[in-house]
Design a protein around this motif. Structure first.
Motif, mmCIF file in Angstrom:
data_model
loop_
_atom_site.group_PDB
_atom_site.id
_atom_site.type_symbol
_atom_site.label_atom_id
_atom_site.label_comp_id
_atom_site.label_asym_id
_atom_site.label_seq_id
_atom_site.Cartn_x
_atom_site.Cartn_y
_atom_site.Cartn_z
ATOM 1 N N LEU A 75 5.260 -39.811 -2.712
ATOM 2 C CA LEU A 75 5.014 -38.224 -3.116
ATOM 3 C C LEU A 75 4.319 -37.483 -2.065
ATOM 4 O O LEU A 75 4.492 -36.524 -1.776
ATOM 5 C CB LEU A 75 4.267 -38.312 -4.445
ATOM 6 C CG LEU A 75 5.104 -38.760 -5.708
ATOM 7 C CD1 LEU A 75 4.063 -39.137 -6.951
ATOM 8 C CD2 LEU A 75 6.134 -37.796 -6.051
ATOM 9 N N THR A 83 2.479 -34.718 -9.548
ATOM 10 C CA THR A 83 3.197 -33.528 -9.372
ATOM 11 C C THR A 83 2.598 -32.588 -10.564
ATOM 12 O O THR A 83 2.170 -32.875 -11.770
ATOM 13 C CB THR A 83 4.532 -33.741 -9.730
ATOM 14 O OG1 THR A 83 4.917 -33.993 -10.857
ATOM 15 C CG2 THR A 83 5.071 -34.734 -8.585
ATOM 16 N N VAL A 124 3.234 -31.371 -5.824
ATOM 17 C CA VAL A 124 2.585 -32.483 -5.832
ATOM 18 C C VAL A 124 0.997 -32.304 -5.416
ATOM 19 O O VAL A 124 0.737 -31.451 -4.236
ATOM 20 C CB VAL A 124 3.063 -33.802 -5.335
ATOM 21 C CG1 VAL A 124 3.297 -33.547 -3.722
ATOM 22 C CG2 VAL A 124 2.524 -34.772 -5.724
#
Lengths: 467, 212
Positions: free
Chosen positions: A186, A290, A298
């Motif tokens: 992420l 997120t 995110v």
């Protein structure tokens, strides 16, 4: 001659023919098949009176439509049932090995490939599924294809491709406690954006990647597609070879030795040039959550929902505003103050045994919070489920108030009965927070397994490092 | 496969970046084992106010009057104007199937996701990349002028505006050839059968574990 990248080595080993303009006929070693993207491909073969070129290269499994509750009565939804039965019939007709719904080896296609040794270093691996990038963790060239290409691979064992550009994502240093491969994934997407990898094959390297287990590497490569890259990959090392050894479909005896000798060459040479290099410091990566409707939206668990006024462009301002409206969030809200209604631990990103151990480690001795309507754990395969039960993880989850389910894709995309209702907010270990992904009107926050378990027990997001 | 040569089509502007294939065709419609019939459910969650399920009669649905495909002025549109990273996410070919079934034959955007871009060519849809400034201009013109059409010529690789502006675009030569002639990819590849066989014979010696 300058050194070669891992991508170039894998590419070169699979070239059947190159056209004058560089378009290449690439040989495919492994074809993974599931029920959703294959029926029209088999139908196309039949209409053209063609047969699969190599049934031994294909393996099939139903995963998207399968129920995660009691399967003794089959699939209740007649349309889902027909799709799974169609896969069964096509595999039977053409002689393709299938791990059917009641086979202990059944599971999510991207979990069972590596688990069975069907995914091996040096292979080209395709599947009618974008998360095929997962298999790149083995030093393989693996990417998702559409149904027309599924048919093409069945008929010819090849695909027409042009070489991708190459990007090295170098993550050095040591991950902090409670920070996982999911957080790296992420953080990378947050850094390069959801289209940052478009046109590229990503290679993940650096000391933090070398330190990851194969399961962590799979989580990372799985999310390459969320950065826009069809393929993600990690060089072969001893961790790779130790994982592959002794699996049902991995080579044995002399073939093993010969394979290992080649696999040990599957890394980018020290002087290989990449089209782009992105560097991250592992020590700086915090648990990620997120907040919007694209994986690039995110921030860290200690962060806040951003203000669209601060967006870097007019188009992004528009997107962020729309995302906050859909997500029912106000700019400036601390992430840790966002309550959750449901928790989903599973998917091809995070449903392997280490993911379940990580989540169980948090759930142990805690209870799912009263405001959480459902917290579910869906193992990635029958064998993962069996292993987890042998370790007592199922009891930890059940005692904490989680539901312990049968394996499949489940609420990652909600093609079966598992879904969010409109407005429901979910902490999910899956890979996409798109509008409606987990159910129409559902609101998805992507997190690691430990962070999902922590959110289930706290009733809102919480920094797993502070538990 | 469908051919694509020239198109003079009404333009539908979809002013959102990162439109994913889940939005183009939601998952519940992926349960079909057919290739056709996805058009009524194109952009289902944006296009209708009620929840869509397979088998529903589109005539009984509640269209969302605020969604651009439902504006009367864009009825019958065949050119979709979009923003960056169109078609990201899932590899589902049901997305181009739905677009094609609805009547979209060309999509213009500053960038496309790789898998979706590739899938378009397999279904007679031409994805055209133009720079963001040009796309922005087309959005403004299209939203200002009702009945805004664009003329697309694949052979010449041009998009022509009603004002006579000609915008060139790039397309891979092989893909262009197949699309212009509506050629069957598999049939063409099978012409390479000897080369595929030679590769396999060599590979069986080098890497026998790949052949069970």
């Amino acid at each position: 001659m300058p050194g070669q990248t891992l991508f170039q080595k894998l590419w070169d080993a699979h070239v059947v023919h190159v056209e004058a303009d560089g378009t290449t006929l690439l040989y495919i070693d492994r074809h993974l098949v599931h029920e959703v993207t294959s029926p029209q491909a088999f139908e196309g073969l039949k209409l053209a009176h063609r047969i699969p070129r190599r049934v031994d290269a294909a393996i099939a499994v139903p995963d998207h439509n399968v129920p995660t509750t009691d399967r003794s009565q089959g699939i209740a939804d007649p349309i889902s049932r027909l799709q799974v039965e169609t896969l069964d019939a096509n595999c039977a007709e053409f002689g393709i090995t299938e791990f059917g719904m009641d086979d202990i080896r059944q599971g999510i296609v991207h979990v069972i490939g590596p688990e069975e040794g069907l995914t091996l270093p040096g292979m080209t691996v395709v599947c009618g599924d974008s998360h095929t990038s997962t298999h790149g963790a083995f030093g393989a060239l693996a990417f998702g294809i559409g149904t027309s290409e599924v048919e093409h691979v069945l008929a010819t064992q090849c695909l027409w491709q042009k070489p991708s550009k190459t990007m090295l994502v170098k993550v050095d240093g040591t991950l902090g406690k409670g920070v996982t491969a999911k957080d790296i994934a992420l953080a990378v997407i947050g850094e390069i954006g959801t289209a940052g990898g478009t046109g590229y094959a990503l290679e993940f390297g650096g000391s933090a990647i070398r330190a990851l287990s194969m399961e962590g590497r799979m989580t990372l490569c799985n999310m390459a597609i969320e950065a826009g890259a069809r393929a993600g990959m990690v060089a072969v090392d001893q961790t790779t070879i130790d994982y592959v050894k002794g699996r049902p479909y991995s080579p044995k005896g002399d073939a093993w030795d010969k394979a290992v000798a080649w696999w040990n060459t599957l890394h980018s040479d020290a002087d290989a040039a990449f089209d782009r290099v992105v560097e991250l410091d592992a020590a700086q990566i915090a648990p990620q959550v997120t907040w919007g409707t694209s994986p690039e939206m995110v921030t860290t668990v200690g962060g806040r929902v951003p203000d669209p006024a601060d967006a870097p462009s007019e188009v992004k301002r528009h997107d962020w505003t729309r995302a906050l409206e859909y997500m029912g969030l106000a700019a400036g809200t601390p992430i840790a103050e966002i309550p959750v209604d449901k928790v989903f631990i599973g998917s091809c990103t995070n449903s392997r045994i280490e993911d379940l151990r990580e989540a169980a480690g948090v759930a142990k001795g805690r209870r799912v919070a009263s405001n959480v309507r459902l917290a579910m754990v869906v193992p990635g395969s029958g064998l993962v489920k069996q292993q987890a039960e042998a370790e007592g993880l199922d009891r930890i989850f059940v005692e904490a108030g989680f539901e312990w389910r049968e394996p499949g894709c489940s609420m990652c995309l909600a093609m079966n009965a598992d879904r969010l209702e409109p407005g429901e907010r979910c902490a999910s270990t899956s890979n996409r927070n798109f509008e409606g992904r987990q159910g129409q009107g559902g609101r998805t926050h992507l997190v690691s397994p430990a962070m999902a378990a922590a959110a289930a027990c706290a009733g809102h997001f919480v920094d797993v490092r502070k538990l | 496969m469908h051919k694509f040569t020239v198109l003079d089509g009404l333009v539908v502007p979809l002013d959102r970046a990162n439109v994913d294939t889940d939005a183009i065709i939601p998952k519940q419609f992926l349960k079909s084992i057919k290739r056709a019939g996805f058009g009524p459910n194109l952009f289902d969650e944006w296009r209708y106010l009620d929840h869509g399920e397979p088998g529903m009669d589109p005539a009984t649905r509640k269209p969302n009057p605020e969604f651009v495909l439902n504006f009367p002025r864009y009825a019958g549109g065949s050119v979709l104007l979009a923003r960056d990273n169109f078609g990201c996410g899932s590899s589902r070919e049901h997305a181009p199937w739905a677009l094609e079934d609805y009547g979209i034959r060309a999509i213009i955007a500053p960038s496309f996701a790789d898998i979706f871009y590739n899938n378009c060519f397999k279904n007679g849809i031409l994805p055209i990349v133009l720079d963001a400034a040009a796309v922005g201009r087309l959005f403004r013109e299209c939203e200002t002028a009702e009945g805004y059409r664009l003329a697309i010529d694949l052979d010449r690789q041009t998009v022509t505006t009603p004002g006579g502006e000609v915008l060139g675009f790039e397309v891979d030569g092989g893909r262009k050839h197949r699309l212009l002639n509506g050629l069957d990819d598999i049939g063409l590849t099978l012409l390479q059968a000897d080369r595929i066989k030679a590769y396999e014979e060599r590979r069986k010696l080098e890497a026998p574990w790949l052949f069970n």
